[in-house]
Design a protein around this motif. Sequence first.
Motif, PDB file in Angstrom:
ATOM      1  N   ILE A   1       0.832  -1.210   0.000  1.00 37.46           N
ATOM      2  CA  ILE A   1       0.000   0.000   0.000  1.00 37.46           C
ATOM      3  C   ILE A   1       0.864   1.256   0.000  1.00 37.46           C
ATOM      4  O   ILE A   1       0.631   2.199  -0.762  1.00 37.46           O
ATOM      5  N   VAL A   2       1.884   1.250   0.852  1.00 39.59           N
ATOM      6  CA  VAL A   2       2.779   2.422   0.952  1.00 39.59           C
ATOM      7  C   VAL A   2       3.524   2.640  -0.363  1.00 39.59           C
ATOM      8  O   VAL A   2       3.632   3.775  -0.858  1.00 39.59           O
ATOM      9  N   LEU A   3       4.041   1.570  -0.949  1.00 38.10           N
ATOM     10  CA  LEU A   3       4.788   1.686  -2.205  1.00 38.10           C
ATOM     11  C   LEU A   3       3.905   2.197  -3.340  1.00 38.10           C
ATOM     12  O   LEU A   3       4.349   2.990  -4.171  1.00 38.10           O
TER      13      LEU A   3
ATOM     14  N   LEU B   1      -5.851   5.050  -2.423  1.00 34.65           N
ATOM     15  CA  LEU B   1      -7.230   4.594  -2.222  1.00 34.65           C
ATOM     16  C   LEU B   1      -8.126   5.101  -3.342  1.00 34.65           C
ATOM     17  O   LEU B   1      -9.238   5.570  -3.095  1.00 34.65           O
ATOM     18  N   GLY B   2      -7.653   4.982  -4.568  1.00 34.01           N
ATOM     19  CA  GLY B   2      -8.396   5.537  -5.687  1.00 34.01           C
ATOM     20  C   GLY B   2      -9.225   4.552  -6.470  1.00 34.01           C
ATOM     21  O   GLY B   2      -9.915   4.935  -7.407  1.00 34.01           O
ATOM     22  N   ASN B   3      -9.193   3.255  -6.114  1.00 34.79           N
ATOM     23  CA  ASN B   3      -9.982   2.250  -6.833  1.00 34.79           C
ATOM     24  C   ASN B   3     -10.260   1.078  -5.902  1.00 34.79           C
ATOM     25  O   ASN B   3      -9.789   1.034  -4.766  1.00 34.79           O
ATOM     26  N   MET B   4     -11.025   0.125  -6.388  1.00 38.60           N
ATOM     27  CA  MET B   4     -11.438  -0.990  -5.540  1.00 38.60           C
ATOM     28  C   MET B   4     -10.272  -1.886  -5.124  1.00 38.60           C
ATOM     29  O   MET B   4     -10.250  -2.429  -4.020  1.00 38.60           O
ATOM     30  N   TYR B   5      -9.302  -2.052  -6.005  1.00 34.48           N
ATOM     31  CA  TYR B   5      -8.120  -2.847  -5.655  1.00 34.48           C
ATOM     32  C   TYR B   5      -7.437  -2.270  -4.421  1.00 34.48           C
ATOM     33  O   TYR B   5      -7.119  -2.996  -3.465  1.00 34.48           O
ATOM     34  N   GLU B   6      -7.240  -0.977  -4.428  1.00 33.28           N
ATOM     35  CA  GLU B   6      -6.555  -0.329  -3.309  1.00 33.28           C
ATOM     36  C   GLU B   6      -7.430  -0.302  -2.056  1.00 33.28           C
ATOM     37  O   GLU B   6      -6.936  -0.461  -0.931  1.00 33.28           O
TER      38      GLU B   6
ATOM     39  N   VAL C   1      -9.721  -2.580  -1.175  1.00 35.30           N
ATOM     40  CA  VAL C   1      -9.734  -3.921  -0.596  1.00 35.30           C
ATOM     41  C   VAL C   1      -8.401  -4.220   0.087  1.00 35.30           C
ATOM     42  O   VAL C   1      -8.369  -4.829   1.161  1.00 35.30           O
ATOM     43  N   ALA C   2      -7.301  -3.792  -0.527  1.00 35.51           N
ATOM     44  CA  ALA C   2      -5.990  -4.000   0.097  1.00 35.51           C
ATOM     45  C   ALA C   2      -5.924  -3.302   1.446  1.00 35.51           C
ATOM     46  O   ALA C   2      -5.430  -3.866   2.438  1.00 35.51           O
ATOM     47  N   MET C   3      -6.442  -2.072   1.512  1.00 35.57           N
ATOM     48  CA  MET C   3      -6.443  -1.331   2.774  1.00 35.57           C
ATOM     49  C   MET C   3      -7.339  -1.997   3.813  1.00 35.57           C
ATOM     50  O   MET C   3      -6.979  -2.106   4.995  1.00 35.57           O
ATOM     51  N   ALA C   4      -8.521  -2.465   3.399  1.00 34.22           N
ATOM     52  CA  ALA C   4      -9.446  -3.128   4.324  1.00 34.22           C
ATOM     53  C   ALA C   4      -8.828  -4.417   4.879  1.00 34.22           C
ATOM     54  O   ALA C   4      -8.940  -4.706   6.082  1.00 34.22           O
TER      55      ALA C   4
ATOM     56  N   SER D   1     -12.577   2.315   4.864  1.00 32.93           N
ATOM     57  CA  SER D   1     -11.911   1.043   4.596  1.00 32.93           C
ATOM     58  C   SER D   1     -11.430   0.383   5.884  1.00 32.93           C
ATOM     59  O   SER D   1     -11.547  -0.842   6.048  1.00 32.93           O
ATOM     60  N   VAL D   2     -10.898   1.170   6.808  1.00 30.91           N
ATOM     61  CA  VAL D   2     -10.452   0.611   8.087  1.00 30.91           C
ATOM     62  C   VAL D   2     -11.648   0.069   8.877  1.00 30.91           C
ATOM     63  O   VAL D   2     -11.599  -1.032   9.438  1.00 30.91           O
TER      64      VAL D   2
END
Length: 320
Positions: free
Chosen positions: A91-93, A103-108, A110-113, A176-177
């Motif tokens: 996520i950071v990279l 956090l601009g799309n669903m992939y990001e 879901v990764a954050m969640a 997301s959190v």
Amino acid sequence: MTTNETLAQYSDWAFKSAFTVLVLAFVLLIVQYASARAKAVQDKELVSAGGVDASVPGRVAETPTKSLSERFGGMGRAVLVVGTVLIIASIVLRGFATERFPLGNMYEFVAMACAASLLVGHVLLIKPAYRPMWVFLLVPVLILMFLAGTVLYADAAPVVPALRSYWLPIHVTIVSVGSGIFMIGGIASLLFLLRLKFPPGDEGTSIGGRIAERLPDAQTLDRLAYKSTIIAFPLFGAGVILGAIWAEAAWGRFWGWDPKETMSFIAWVIYAAYLHARATSGWRETKAAWINIAGFVAMLFNLFIINMVVSGLHSYAGLN
């Protein structure tokens, strides 16, 4: 705004490595779960047969060693930490690669969640009584990560103009959190219902009874579900409110009954009903647990069906 392709590649590698490592952790924890059950059965049979009296004079006491269950459990939790670090690193990279909040799309999203669920899980499930729950929490996490890395994947790129706002890291991070923490509560309520059906000492030989045998007691699972929901509920509620403030700044209105807004509000109301039921006599056990599960289902419906099927003002946050 440009994209650093090297960092984006590192981010993708970190995400794929996180998935692989978490699958390994899942396998180790399953072995730990199964071997712990086998040891419990063996100990029960030993006690019923009379056991071995270590206090007999002249008998040399054996040096206690870690059981197979303890060894695999220790390895599984260590690998779990590595997987958590890797998904956070991905996520950071991606954030550094795109020079924006990732956090601009669903992939990001879901990764954050998933990262939030894992990170909070390390805190809430730290007690030995809660540790068997990791096997079950990793199931939805791995499913979501698989979908994120395949169906929902989006290349690292700048976001659309509508998302270039300081509200993005505030609103979407909180939502997301909160969603990730709700995942812990939903799984705890499911296991609570399973434990009620198969109480300690009365599991039997059915598949459900064998699964429930190593779980904490029903009250412990119920407390965990309540604790995680108590944490996630105000976060998610704050995210919805902040989203309304952002909507007023972006679209000139606080609320327009957009499908995403409506479903988020419905999910929030369901969780409010759970907290109310949890404090109401006659509702605080089975009925409350089903309401909590309904809230979890509503969150998943909001994430996939609303984002991917229904067209609305939030459609730009879907697949790229």
